[in-house]
Motif scaffolding. Sequence first.
Motif, mmCIF file in Angstrom:
data_model
loop_
_atom_site.group_PDB
_atom_site.id
_atom_site.type_symbol
_atom_site.label_atom_id
_atom_site.label_comp_id
_atom_site.label_asym_id
_atom_site.label_seq_id
_atom_site.Cartn_x
_atom_site.Cartn_y
_atom_site.Cartn_z
ATOM 1 N N MET A 95 54.156 51.427 21.463
ATOM 2 C CA MET A 95 53.551 52.573 21.021
ATOM 3 C C MET A 95 54.298 53.795 21.898
ATOM 4 S SD MET A 95 51.946 52.264 18.300
ATOM 5 C CE MET A 95 51.110 53.855 18.033
ATOM 6 N N ASN A 96 54.867 53.433 23.332
ATOM 7 C CA ASN A 96 55.293 54.638 24.141
ATOM 8 C C ASN A 96 56.739 54.874 24.044
ATOM 9 O OD1 ASN A 96 52.635 55.156 25.032
ATOM 10 N ND2 ASN A 96 52.765 53.084 26.194
ATOM 11 N N VAL A 97 57.166 56.087 24.210
ATOM 12 C CA VAL A 97 58.586 56.252 24.473
ATOM 13 C C VAL A 97 58.689 56.704 25.711
ATOM 14 C CG1 VAL A 97 60.488 57.706 23.510
ATOM 15 C CG2 VAL A 97 58.959 56.868 21.876
ATOM 16 N N TYR A 98 59.856 55.966 26.664
ATOM 17 C CA TYR A 98 60.166 56.461 27.888
ATOM 18 C C TYR A 98 61.630 57.222 27.897
ATOM 19 C CZ TYR A 98 56.389 53.576 29.407
ATOM 20 O OH TYR A 98 55.239 52.804 29.671
ATOM 21 N N TYR A 99 61.593 58.044 28.590
ATOM 22 C CA TYR A 99 62.826 59.178 28.673
ATOM 23 C C TYR A 99 63.532 58.890 30.085
ATOM 24 C CZ TYR A 99 61.913 61.185 24.254
ATOM 25 O OH TYR A 99 61.739 61.398 22.972
ATOM 26 N N SER A 100 64.816 59.206 30.067
ATOM 27 C CA SER A 100 65.593 59.251 31.494
ATOM 28 C C SER A 100 66.722 60.135 31.105
ATOM 29 C CB SER A 100 66.252 57.844 31.832
ATOM 30 O OG SER A 100 66.990 57.297 30.718
ATOM 31 N N ALA A 101 67.019 60.805 32.307
ATOM 32 C CA ALA A 101 68.009 61.930 32.342
ATOM 33 C C ALA A 101 69.381 61.236 32.314
ATOM 34 C CB ALA A 101 68.070 62.724 33.502
ATOM 35 N N ARG A 102 70.323 61.782 31.459
ATOM 36 C CA ARG A 102 71.641 61.200 31.438
ATOM 37 C C ARG A 102 72.581 62.071 32.165
ATOM 38 N NH1 ARG A 102 74.568 61.002 26.124
ATOM 39 N NH2 ARG A 102 75.972 59.966 27.261
ATOM 40 N N ARG A 103 72.758 61.849 33.552
ATOM 41 C CA ARG A 103 73.321 62.306 34.745
ATOM 42 C C ARG A 103 74.738 62.623 34.300
ATOM 43 N NH1 ARG A 103 70.230 62.989 39.264
ATOM 44 N NH2 ARG A 103 68.252 61.952 39.205
ATOM 45 N N ASP A 104 75.271 61.694 33.520
ATOM 46 C CA ASP A 104 76.812 61.978 33.351
ATOM 47 C C ASP A 104 76.969 63.135 32.338
ATOM 48 O OD1 ASP A 104 75.311 60.800 30.995
ATOM 49 O OD2 ASP A 104 77.246 59.528 30.428
ATOM 50 N N ALA A 105 76.045 63.439 31.505
ATOM 51 C CA ALA A 105 76.146 64.457 30.674
ATOM 52 C C ALA A 105 75.716 65.781 31.367
ATOM 53 C CB ALA A 105 74.999 64.669 29.457
ATOM 54 N N LEU A 106 74.761 65.821 32.420
ATOM 55 C CA LEU A 106 74.757 67.009 33.183
ATOM 56 C C LEU A 106 75.755 67.067 34.126
ATOM 57 C CD1 LEU A 106 71.087 66.313 33.862
ATOM 58 C CD2 LEU A 106 71.905 68.119 32.361
ATOM 59 N N ASP A 107 76.422 66.166 34.689
ATOM 60 C CA ASP A 107 77.661 66.212 35.622
ATOM 61 C C ASP A 107 78.842 66.855 34.860
ATOM 62 O OD1 ASP A 107 76.288 65.266 37.848
ATOM 63 O OD2 ASP A 107 77.140 63.318 37.588
ATOM 64 N N ALA A 108 79.059 66.563 33.793
ATOM 65 C CA ALA A 108 80.306 66.990 32.799
ATOM 66 C C ALA A 108 79.924 68.584 32.247
ATOM 67 C CB ALA A 108 80.238 66.202 31.377
ATOM 68 N N LEU A 109 78.845 68.876 31.974
ATOM 69 C CA LEU A 109 78.185 70.418 31.811
ATOM 70 C C LEU A 109 78.686 71.147 33.206
ATOM 71 C CD1 LEU A 109 77.638 72.397 29.696
ATOM 72 C CD2 LEU A 109 75.106 71.912 30.352
ATOM 73 N N ARG A 110 78.246 70.486 34.278
ATOM 74 C CA ARG A 110 78.649 71.151 35.442
ATOM 75 C C ARG A 110 79.978 71.469 35.992
ATOM 76 N NH1 ARG A 110 77.752 67.564 39.718
ATOM 77 N NH2 ARG A 110 80.354 67.749 39.718
ATOM 78 N N SER A 111 80.770 70.552 35.685
ATOM 79 C CA SER A 111 81.983 70.400 36.028
ATOM 80 C C SER A 111 82.683 71.619 35.142
ATOM 81 C CB SER A 111 82.554 69.201 35.820
ATOM 82 O OG SER A 111 82.217 68.274 36.451
ATOM 83 N N ILE A 112 82.212 71.852 33.809
ATOM 84 C CA ILE A 112 83.049 72.946 32.994
ATOM 85 C C ILE A 112 82.593 74.112 33.249
ATOM 86 C CG2 ILE A 112 82.767 73.746 30.613
ATOM 87 C CD1 ILE A 112 82.706 70.554 29.765
ATOM 88 N N LEU A 113 81.229 74.333 33.718
ATOM 89 C CA LEU A 113 80.884 75.511 34.200
ATOM 90 C C LEU A 113 81.774 75.984 35.634
ATOM 91 C CD1 LEU A 113 77.105 75.513 33.153
ATOM 92 C CD2 LEU A 113 79.137 76.710 32.072
ATOM 93 N N ASP A 114 81.474 74.944 36.521
ATOM 94 C CA ASP A 114 82.073 75.334 38.058
ATOM 95 C C ASP A 114 82.714 73.977 38.503
ATOM 96 O OD1 ASP A 114 82.856 76.226 40.242
ATOM 97 O OD2 ASP A 114 80.963 76.598 41.187
ATOM 98 N N PRO A 115 84.021 73.751 38.156
ATOM 99 C CA PRO A 115 84.595 72.561 38.480
ATOM 100 C C PRO A 115 84.601 72.564 40.402
ATOM 101 C CG PRO A 115 86.226 73.997 38.052
ATOM 102 C CD PRO A 115 84.987 74.772 37.574
ATOM 103 N N ASN A 116 84.574 73.374 40.907
ATOM 104 C CA ASN A 116 84.349 73.513 42.621
ATOM 105 C C ASN A 116 82.795 73.367 42.998
ATOM 106 O OD1 ASN A 116 87.200 73.955 42.650
ATOM 107 N ND2 ASN A 116 86.771 75.989 42.279
ATOM 108 N N CYS A 117 81.916 73.181 42.219
ATOM 109 C CA CYS A 117 80.690 72.969 42.507
ATOM 110 C C CYS A 117 80.317 71.658 42.987
ATOM 111 C CB CYS A 117 79.666 73.004 41.461
ATOM 112 S SG CYS A 117 78.034 72.789 41.590
ATOM 113 N N CYS A 118 79.617 71.448 44.135
ATOM 114 C CA CYS A 118 79.257 70.186 44.708
ATOM 115 C C CYS A 118 80.137 69.305 44.992
ATOM 116 C CB CYS A 118 78.149 69.625 43.664
ATOM 117 S SG CYS A 118 77.101 70.847 43.144
ATOM 118 N N THR A 119 81.521 69.852 45.488
ATOM 119 C CA THR A 119 82.508 68.596 45.751
ATOM 120 C C THR A 119 82.789 68.597 47.173
ATOM 121 O OG1 THR A 119 84.132 70.412 45.683
ATOM 122 C CG2 THR A 119 83.624 68.955 43.750
#
Length: 119
Positions: A95-119
């Motif tokens: 009856m329960n739904v468990y969620y997890s973050a998709r880090r790959d999607a967030l990393d892709a978005l971050r790279s588009i916004l600022d490719p030099n971030c966090c390198t």
Amino acid sequence: MPKALPTIDVSSPVCCNPISAAPMNDDAALQVALRLKALADPARIKLMSILLTTESGEICTCDLAAGIGLTESTASHHLGQLRKAGMVESTRRGMNVYYSARRDALDALRSILDPNCCT
């Protein structure tokens, strides 16, 4: 009668050149904007924060709802919007739904916004 909006699949991580590389075409800008729109809500930001910082990597909707002070149905709505945008994934267990973050999607978005971030 209102014009129907196009159906766009945003469930996979966004993939295009960084916004600083060159002016974006309409399709690429729409792809990025739809994902940012999904994140542009305080409840969804709080949900992502919880999902990204949990030790187990996944959390039940009931615990997420309690963590942000909303009802389960409201939390489920917000999680559904994040799932449609490809930011989270869900797994049903009974009856329960468990969620997890998709880090790959967030990393892709971050790279588009600022490719030099966090390198």
